[in-house]
Design an enzyme around this catalytic site. Structure first.
Site, mmCIF file in Angstrom:
data_model
loop_
_atom_site.group_PDB
_atom_site.id
_atom_site.type_symbol
_atom_site.label_atom_id
_atom_site.label_comp_id
_atom_site.label_asym_id
_atom_site.label_seq_id
_atom_site.Cartn_x
_atom_site.Cartn_y
_atom_site.Cartn_z
ATOM 1 N N HIS A 1 -5.783 15.539 1.484
ATOM 2 C CA HIS A 1 -5.692 15.018 0.114
ATOM 3 C C HIS A 1 -5.737 13.487 0.137
ATOM 4 O O HIS A 1 -6.516 12.864 -0.589
ATOM 5 C CB HIS A 1 -4.414 15.506 -0.560
ATOM 6 N N ASP B 1 -31.285 -7.657 -6.779
ATOM 7 C CA ASP B 1 -30.742 -6.629 -5.880
ATOM 8 C C ASP B 1 -29.740 -7.324 -4.982
ATOM 9 O O ASP B 1 -29.444 -8.504 -5.194
ATOM 10 C CB ASP B 1 -31.868 -5.964 -5.060
ATOM 11 N N TRP C 1 -2.727 11.118 6.802
ATOM 12 C CA TRP C 1 -3.842 10.164 6.705
ATOM 13 C C TRP C 1 -3.540 8.934 7.538
ATOM 14 O O TRP C 1 -4.434 8.200 7.912
ATOM 15 C CB TRP C 1 -4.096 9.764 5.247
ATOM 16 N N SER D 1 -19.426 1.930 7.774
ATOM 17 C CA SER D 1 -20.147 1.909 6.502
ATOM 18 C C SER D 1 -19.558 0.854 5.564
ATOM 19 O O SER D 1 -20.291 0.047 4.988
ATOM 20 C CB SER D 1 -20.062 3.294 5.860
ATOM 21 N N SER D 2 -18.229 0.838 5.449
ATOM 22 C CA SER D 2 -17.592 -0.132 4.549
ATOM 23 C C SER D 2 -17.863 -1.559 4.994
ATOM 24 O O SER D 2 -18.076 -2.447 4.175
ATOM 25 C CB SER D 2 -16.082 0.099 4.501
ATOM 26 N N HIS E 1 -2.264 -2.036 4.644
ATOM 27 C CA HIS E 1 -1.811 -2.693 3.432
ATOM 28 C C HIS E 1 -2.937 -3.384 2.682
ATOM 29 O O HIS E 1 -3.068 -3.189 1.469
ATOM 30 C CB HIS E 1 -0.594 -3.578 3.612
ATOM 31 N N GLU F 1 -5.764 -2.394 2.625
ATOM 32 C CA GLU F 1 -6.465 -1.247 2.044
ATOM 33 C C GLU F 1 -5.937 -0.917 0.645
ATOM 34 O O GLU F 1 -6.704 -0.562 -0.247
ATOM 35 C CB GLU F 1 -6.323 -0.032 2.974
ATOM 36 N N TYR G 1 -4.945 -2.965 -1.525
ATOM 37 C CA TYR G 1 -5.560 -3.903 -2.470
ATOM 38 C C TYR G 1 -7.054 -3.649 -2.586
ATOM 39 O O TYR G 1 -7.653 -3.920 -3.625
ATOM 40 C CB TYR G 1 -5.230 -5.344 -2.067
ATOM 41 N N SER H 1 -10.069 -6.291 -16.415
ATOM 42 C CA SER H 1 -10.243 -7.678 -16.834
ATOM 43 C C SER H 1 -11.553 -7.894 -17.587
ATOM 44 O O SER H 1 -11.753 -8.953 -18.189
ATOM 45 C CB SER H 1 -10.200 -8.610 -15.613
ATOM 46 N N HIS I 1 6.343 -3.983 6.067
ATOM 47 C CA HIS I 1 7.235 -3.345 5.098
ATOM 48 C C HIS I 1 7.028 -1.825 5.100
ATOM 49 O O HIS I 1 7.793 -1.108 4.483
ATOM 50 C CB HIS I 1 7.112 -3.965 3.704
ATOM 51 N N HIS I 2 5.997 -1.370 5.787
ATOM 52 C CA HIS I 2 5.864 0.070 5.987
ATOM 53 C C HIS I 2 6.712 0.536 7.168
ATOM 54 O O HIS I 2 6.704 1.709 7.509
ATOM 55 C CB HIS I 2 4.407 0.441 6.246
ATOM 56 N N THR J 1 1.000 -10.659 -9.132
ATOM 57 C CA THR J 1 0.813 -9.414 -9.881
ATOM 58 C C THR J 1 1.357 -9.558 -11.301
ATOM 59 O O THR J 1 0.718 -9.155 -12.272
ATOM 60 C CB THR J 1 1.537 -8.267 -9.155
ATOM 61 N N LYS K 1 -0.926 -11.580 -13.461
ATOM 62 C CA LYS K 1 -2.058 -10.806 -13.980
ATOM 63 C C LYS K 1 -1.639 -9.995 -15.207
ATOM 64 O O LYS K 1 -2.352 -9.973 -16.217
ATOM 65 C CB LYS K 1 -2.575 -9.844 -12.903
ATOM 66 N N ARG L 1 9.301 13.249 2.022
ATOM 67 C CA ARG L 1 7.880 13.550 1.853
ATOM 68 C C ARG L 1 7.450 14.564 2.905
ATOM 69 O O ARG L 1 8.105 14.773 3.904
ATOM 70 C CB ARG L 1 7.042 12.299 2.107
#
Lengths: 627, 355
Positions: A81, A110, A145, A175-176, A259, A261, A263, A274, A308-309, A334, A337, A456
């Protein structure tokens, strides 16, 4: 601009194209818009797959002591998931918008490397199919994951399941990264005359920040994964404590990627919102430079908060304090924004379209997710929150309430431009309410479950722990989200049954993408406009500014614009590239390094590497003269 | 300084009081918001402060948004609204608001981090905690007692836990006694607390614990108990654990020991009243009959459950059948042979009698 010739070109998206021709045109496309559509639709498809996995999870947790799904199957479900939603759904949907709108918004025809762009997509598809093909051999990844070492090593995950995950993710990462370099180069080189960096729309800015995050964070994941590959295949000891390795090394490397990731997943949606809020408030974005710099700052700080993880792993008080501080600092840009978005609406004339519903919902839900994130930025609090359902609630508010609702906001806003068809406003609003209500029912009670100590990743819980009500409500909410998804998908699919009906500027947009046809011609701009402000199209319409819209600039008639020809080499090269990675599957020793297996791997790999080199060579030598 | 801290703590505590009754420990055995130790007291101080700040901010933002959404609806009047591009002073202002709030949250956070990182007092009871797949071994270092899935401690005395793992990463979590600490193979993590609840003489208080880090197939079934005594009760428990258990009924004893030998149980399990039974691969079975639960806090401890567990572990706890554990220490080891139904019953009766 001088390169534009005005010869007549016979560009006809003829209706008499056969299916085979149509398929071939897709397989060989190098058009950023077609590639964008492919990314978006593939991401939507996997959104359904990941959603079905989520429904199965909620079914199992709907009642205590449930026995619908076995422990093993449950672990596979939550692993897939998350993997699906992150890498195969949200990222490609965002990539779809990036592909389509980044060139349009900067006034380009392009991306810089159109064939590399196609290669990125095919490589992504190969990785996505490869991970999911594990299902065919009955070895769905089950290590989460996050793939924490040392459980992802061969001792505790002996089968091929985690190899599918590890190698598949490497392919997706490559790819990314190729896409990331492509877009960065495009933004730096292909902006229309007068389009300075600070005249770029905020959406393109957020896309750009994301691409920098991608090219800087994915290498760290790849490094971590190569070490894991070596541990699994050849018996090295990077993560195996019994042999002197350190499982925490994986966590540091993984979250150094993981982390940023987060963002990568949220900034595209922030960019979309925006654009949508100013459009439907009929005002410019309030304090655009502040919003842009906040995005940059969020991306930058994202590299300094990974531990922090890991507050529960025992890093010591100094590290805990430092990472707590950096994490809380992210609350500042944050909050800026969120205030700026609200200030954009202040004094405006708000039009509540389906896209606007989603944009407002985004702010509300993302604010909740942001605030709960501040809570476990404090390590003492995190010692209770970590790995509890409170964290599950938190990141679903950010990733579903934020990323996903932001992306659906983008669908209702940008679908007319992408496919030339309006989406049903009514279905969009109904779908939004199902999303909004369902999502709050599903994820808000999870805050309570976390406070009540539910961990979890548990496939079952006993009764009498006070967890029954919240879990039951959450499962009902998941069904409501599923109905909302079905409504949205129906709105999208049914739009294809109608002829193209979208005007070029349905929302009174401000940026260059609205100044061209819906859908745009394959060359986007017959005449590259000159840009004099951050809202060029708005200024043309409302402030008597310089003309940027194409029908006025280019005049009537078709225009010959030199565009790169289609090519099948990106597809071939992506196929062989994926093969080079997949060959690692064959090199795994039963117990440490196995020379025979290694020989098999190298033999297969050589064939694919040769194919890859030859196809890249052919790609280089191909006549790519614009025609 | 200490006056500020006392004031801060009492403000937090009174703020928290309004929230804690939502999840009382009687109905929520794993509640994180009712404090029973100095460790969770320290956590709850910061926890309540930050919760209140974030909730107030959330409500204010929500009110602001609703106001904007109602007030600035398109009224259909012609023309565009005033095109305001920004206001630097205002933007700097609302950059400062979160800065101030962050300072209010970071300062007590860092103070608490260092407070809970202090070394345990010298007189603390030291217990080694080892996370296994999927159960917990507890070793009282000074007393030399080894037990499984159940810690007994005296209230009011500091307990120092040395947390490690023999397999993958687990996480030791007793929500009512404070935060969690990961059990990371290859290193020793530390956590200590003193239970602040009062335990009446002759009674005990139960705190439930669980594994919080995903550790494989039966991660959900890795619970344990912390049982608090008063000082006398704890001393009594220690005496009991130090002496080998005696099974009075000779028939039960003989049949049980015979089944224990026939099953090859000795390969993995320790039992102090059987010579040579010292292995630490499976849980130590000494005085198993006294434990509240079996199968690491997931089954009530009855003779029938024990028999069923011996026969069908895989059904009760997926992934635990002897040859599925993926543990290299099983290589070439005595694998338990199938026991007859009578033998299983005899074994279960015997283990239940080990009180």
């Amino acid at each position: 601009m001088s390169a534009v010739s005005t010869q007549v070109e016979t560009h006809s998206h003829a209706e008499d194209q056969s299916t085979a021709q149509w398929l071939w045109s897709i397989l060989t496309t190098v058009d950023h818009k077609t590639i964008g559509r492919l990314y978006l639709l593939s991401g939507l498809l996997f959104f359904v797959v990941g959603g079905v996995e989520a429904l199965a999870i909620r079914l199992q947790l709907s009642v205590p002591n449930a026995d619908f799904i076995s422990a093993q199957r449950y672990n596979e479900l939550f692993t897939m998931h998350a993997t699906t939603m992150i890498f195969l759904s949200v990222m490609p949907m965002a990539a779809g918008f990036t592909n389509f709108f980044l060139p349009l918004q900067i006034g380009a025809r392009d991306v810089v490397f159109p064939r590399l762009n196609a290669y990125s997509y095919w490589l992504w598809l190969a990785g996505a199919l490869f991970i999911n093909s594990s299902f065919l051999v009955g070895a769905f990844p089950d290590g989460g994951w996050f793939g924490y070492a040392n459980m992802s090593g061969t001792q505790y995950s002996p089968g091929p399941a985690m190899d599918f995950w590890n190698i598949g993710l490497m392919i997706l990462g490559l790819s990314s990264m190729t896409a990331g370099f492509n877009f960065i180069t495009t933004v730096l080189n292909l902006r229309a005359p007068g389009m300075s960096l600070f005249r770029m729309p905020v959406l393109t800015w957020m896309f750009t920040v994301v691409q920098f995050l991608v090219v800087m964070s994915f290498p760290m994941l790849t490094v971590a994964q190569i070490l894991l590959l070596f541990d699994r295949n050849y018996g090295t000891n990077f993560y195996i404590p019994a042999k002197g390795g350190d499982p925490l090394l994986w966590q540091h490397l993984f979250w150094l990627f993981g982390h940023p990731e987060v963002y990568i997943l949220i900034l595209p949606s922030m960019g979309i919102v925006s654009e949508v809020l100013p459009t439907f408030s009929r005002k410019p974005l309030f304090g655009a430079p502040f919003v842009i710099f906040s995005g940059i700052l969020i991306g930058f700080l994202g590299f300094g908060v990974w531990s922090h993880h890991m507050f529960t792993t025992g890093l010591g008080p100094v590290a805990d304090s430092a990472f707590s501080l950096t994490t809380m600092l992210i609350a500042i840009p944050t909050a800026v924004k969120i205030f700026n978005w609200i200030a954009t609406m202040w004094g405006g004339k708000l039009r509540f379209t389906a896209a606007m519903y989603h944009a407002v919902g985004f702010i509300a839900l993302f604010t909740i997710g942001g605030l709960s994130g501040v809570m476990h930025a404090s390590p003492p609090v995190d010692l209770q929150h970590q790995d509890s359902y409170f964290v599950v609630a938190h990141f679903h508010y950010v990733l579903f309430g934020g990323s996903v609702i932001g992306l659906f906001c983008g669908m209702y806003f940008y679908w007319p431009k992408m496919f030339g068809r309006m989406l049903s406003e009514r279905l969009g609003k109904i779908g939004f309410w199902f999303f909004f209500v369902g999502m709050n029912l599903t994820f808000f009670p999870m805050h309570f479950l976390g406070v009540q100590g539910m961990p979890r990743r548990i496939f079952r819980y006993e009764e009498g722990l006070g967890w029954e009500t919240s879990n039951a409500i959450a499962s009902v909410g998941a069904v409501i989200i599923a109905i909302g998804t079905a409504i949205h998908l129906y709105a999208m699919l049914s739009s294809f049954l109608r002829p193209q009906d979208a005007p070029s500027d349905p929302w009174d947009g401000a940026t260059l993408d609205w100044a061209i046809a819906s859908p745009p011609h394959h060359y986007n701009f017959a005449v590259i406009p000159e840009v004099h402000s951050d809202r060029p199209f708005w200024d043309e319409k409302h402030e008597n500014g310089p003309v940027v819209s194409q029908e006025k600039l280019a005049g009537p008639g078709e225009h010959h614009v030199p565009m790169p020809p289609p090519s099948y080499w990106p597809l071939v090269a992506a196929f062989f590239t994926a093969g080079v990675f997949i060959a690692f599957m064959f090199g795994k020793g039963a117990d440490g390094f196995d020379l025979e297996a290694f020989k098999v791997q190298v033999a297969i790999q050589s064939v694919f590497a040769l194919g890859m080199l030859l196809s890249i060579l052919a790609w280089i030598r191909e006549d790519a003269t614009h025609r | 300084m200490s006056r500020f801290r006392a004031l801060f703590a009492s403000v937090c505590a009174s703020l928290w009081l309004s929230g804690c009754s939502l999840w009382p420990a009687e109905d929520n055995p794993f509640t994180t918001v009712e404090s029973s130790s100095d460790f969770s007291d320290a956590i709850l101080g910061v926890y309540s402060l930050i919760t209140w700040i974030t909730c107030v901010v959330g409500v204010l933002v929500a009110i602001l948004m609703v106001y904007v959404l109602i007030k600035f609806r398109d009224d259909g009047s012609p023309g565009n609204p005033e095109q305001v591009h920004g206001n630097t002073a205002m933007e700097l202002g609302w950059t400062l608001i979160p800065v101030v709030l962050v300072i209010f949250m970071v300062v007590p956070t860092i103070r608490t981090i260092f407070e809970i990182a202090d070394a345990a007092p010298d007189d603390a009871i030291e217990i080694r905690v080892v996370g296994k797949r999927w159960w917990w071994e507890f070793e009282y270092i000074e007393e030399g007692i080894i037990t499984a899935n159940e810690i007994h401690v005296p209230a009011g005395r500091p307990v120092n836990l040395l947390i490690e793992s023999d397999s993958v990463i687990h996480s030791f979590w007793v929500p009512r006694l404070g935060g969690k600490r990961d059990a990371v193979p290859g290193r020793i993590n530390r956590m200590w607390w003193t239970i602040t609840d009062e335990v009446a003489a002759g009674e005990t208080i139960l705190y439930r614990g669980e594994c919080a880090e995903y550790c494989g197939e039966s991660h959900a079934l890795m619970k344990f108990d912390v049982i608090a005594h008063d000082d006398a009760g704890y001393a009594e428990w220690l005496e009991l654990m130090k002496a080998p258990p005696v099974v009075a009924d000779a028939a039960v004893r003989e049949a049980g020991e015979e089944a224990f030998a026939a099953g090859g149980c000795i390969g993995c399990h320790a039992l102090t009243n059987i010579d040579g039974a010292v292995a630490r691969i499976g849980p130590n079975l000494t005085r198993l009959g006294n434990r509240r639960m079996i199968a690491s806090g997931t089954m009530e401890n009855t003779t029938e459950h024990l028999a069923s567990w011996i026969e069908n572990q895989e059904e009760w706890k997926p992934g635990t059948s002897y040859n599925k554990l993926g543990d290299p220490r099983f290589d070439g080891m005595l694998i338990p042979v199938e026991l007859s139904e009578q033998q299983v019953d005899a074994l279960a009766t015997y283990l239940s009698a080990l009180q």
